[in-house]
Design an enzyme around this catalytic site. Structure first.
Site, PDB file in Angstrom:
ATOM      1  N   ASN A  30       0.965  -1.091  -0.090  1.00 37.38           N
ATOM      2  CA  ASN A  30       0.058  -0.064   0.040  1.00 37.38           C
ATOM      3  C   ASN A  30       1.065   1.143  -0.216  1.00 37.38           C
ATOM      4  O   ASN A  30       2.009   1.083   0.019  1.00 37.38           O
ATOM      5  CB  ASN A  30      -1.001   0.008   1.239  1.00 37.38           C
ATOM      6  CG  ASN A  30      -0.260  -0.007   2.453  1.00 37.38           C
ATOM      7  OD1 ASN A  30       0.764   1.007   2.723  1.00 37.38           O
ATOM      8  ND2 ASN A  30      -0.304  -1.037   3.263  1.00 37.38           N
ATOM      9  N   ARG A  31       0.208   2.519   0.012  1.00 41.86           N
ATOM     10  CA  ARG A  31       1.099   3.556  -0.289  1.00 41.86           C
ATOM     11  C   ARG A  31       1.502   4.407   0.943  1.00 41.86           C
ATOM     12  O   ARG A  31       1.965   5.285   0.982  1.00 41.86           O
ATOM     13  CB  ARG A  31       0.111   4.848  -0.854  1.00 41.86           C
ATOM     14  CG  ARG A  31      -0.241   4.124  -2.449  1.00 41.86           C
ATOM     15  CD  ARG A  31      -0.971   5.447  -2.971  1.00 41.86           C
ATOM     16  NE  ARG A  31      -1.488   4.934  -4.375  1.00 41.86           N
ATOM     17  CZ  ARG A  31      -0.875   4.833  -5.447  1.00 41.86           C
ATOM     18  NH1 ARG A  31       0.383   5.002  -5.534  1.00 41.86           N
ATOM     19  NH2 ARG A  31      -1.579   4.251  -6.300  1.00 41.86           N
TER      20      ARG A  31
END
Ligand code: C5P
Length: 224
Positions: A30-31
């Site tokens: 994920n970011r």
């Protein structure tokens, strides 16, 4: 020996994303940059705490002066947190992947020429925050984060109760806010006393303020 209001205190901080392997060269992630968790750890360190910093593969480097435990997956993160107990407080700032790939291959998955993509089987990861909040060795103060894109306060309030933690730091990570991967954060601190919106601040300052609140809380506990 460290000085400051958190001297002699041990705090566990989780930070960064987790990577869940699909095969030896691919993963689900994920970011999360790890910036907010890193700032909280630095804030706690500056107040004298001994910090165990359990981090996934973040893009920002871990802060100096803390004990860094590098992990990759959610399962490894949970195990590292368990090994780090007991603690006076735990701050779970990691963006843990909700699912892992149970069909992960130990060889690189190849295109088979059929044009059909491989089907990935997934299972839910352990919720480290919910687990530590109900663990026998539960730290006296457990703080979670809630990154939301909608109904930030309502979701955070429910999340606090569902997970069993003491505080939730809720933030709006809608793309328009630029929080994810950015340098500023706009948070609402949700405690048993209600919701406290903080002004938009650099993540470093959010880390300092949260560390100060933790010091304050543990100080009062000790004085009771
Ligand atoms: O449910 P959600 O992922 O939004 O909850 C976020 C909070 O829970 C964060 O504090 C995060 O670090 C923690 N968490 C965790 N383990 C998971 C999922 C979330 O510790 N598997």
């Amino acid at each position: 020996v460290a000085a400051g209001p958190l001297a002699g205190r041990h705090v566990i901080v989780t930070s960064g994303p987790t990577h869940e392997p699909i095969d030896p060269v691919r993963y689900i992630a994920n970011r999360s940059s790890g910036a907010q968790g890193t700032a909280v750890a630095a804030g706690l360190r500056d107040l004298g705490a001994r910090v165990t910093f359990v981090t996934g593969p973040a893009t920002v480097p871990p802060p100096p002066g803390v004990q860094v435990v590098r992990v990759e997956t959610a399962a490894e993160m949970r195990a590292a947190v368990e090994r780090a107990l007991p603690a006076d407080a735990a701050v779970m700032a990691a963006a843990v992947a909700d699912w892992r790939v149970t069909s992960a291959s130990d060889r690189k998955i190849k295109k088979d020429g059929s044009g059909r993509p491989p089907a990935l089987e997934m299972a839910e990861n352990p919720d480290i925050l919910a687990w530590i909040s109900r663990a026998e060795a539960r730290p006296p103060l457990v703080v979670g984060f809630a990154a939301e894109t909608d109904d930030v306060l309502a979701n955070a309030t429910t999340k606090r109760l569902r997970k069993g933690c003491d505080w939730i730091v809720a933030n709006d990570v809608s793309p328009a806010t630029g929080v994810m991967g950015g340098t500023e954060n706009s948070v609402i601190l949700v405690t048993d006393r209600g919701a406290e919106p903080w002004p938009q601040l650099p993540k470093d300052e959010v880390g300092r303020r949260l560390a100060a609140r933790i010091a304050d809380h543990l100080g009062h506990e000790a004085g009771r």
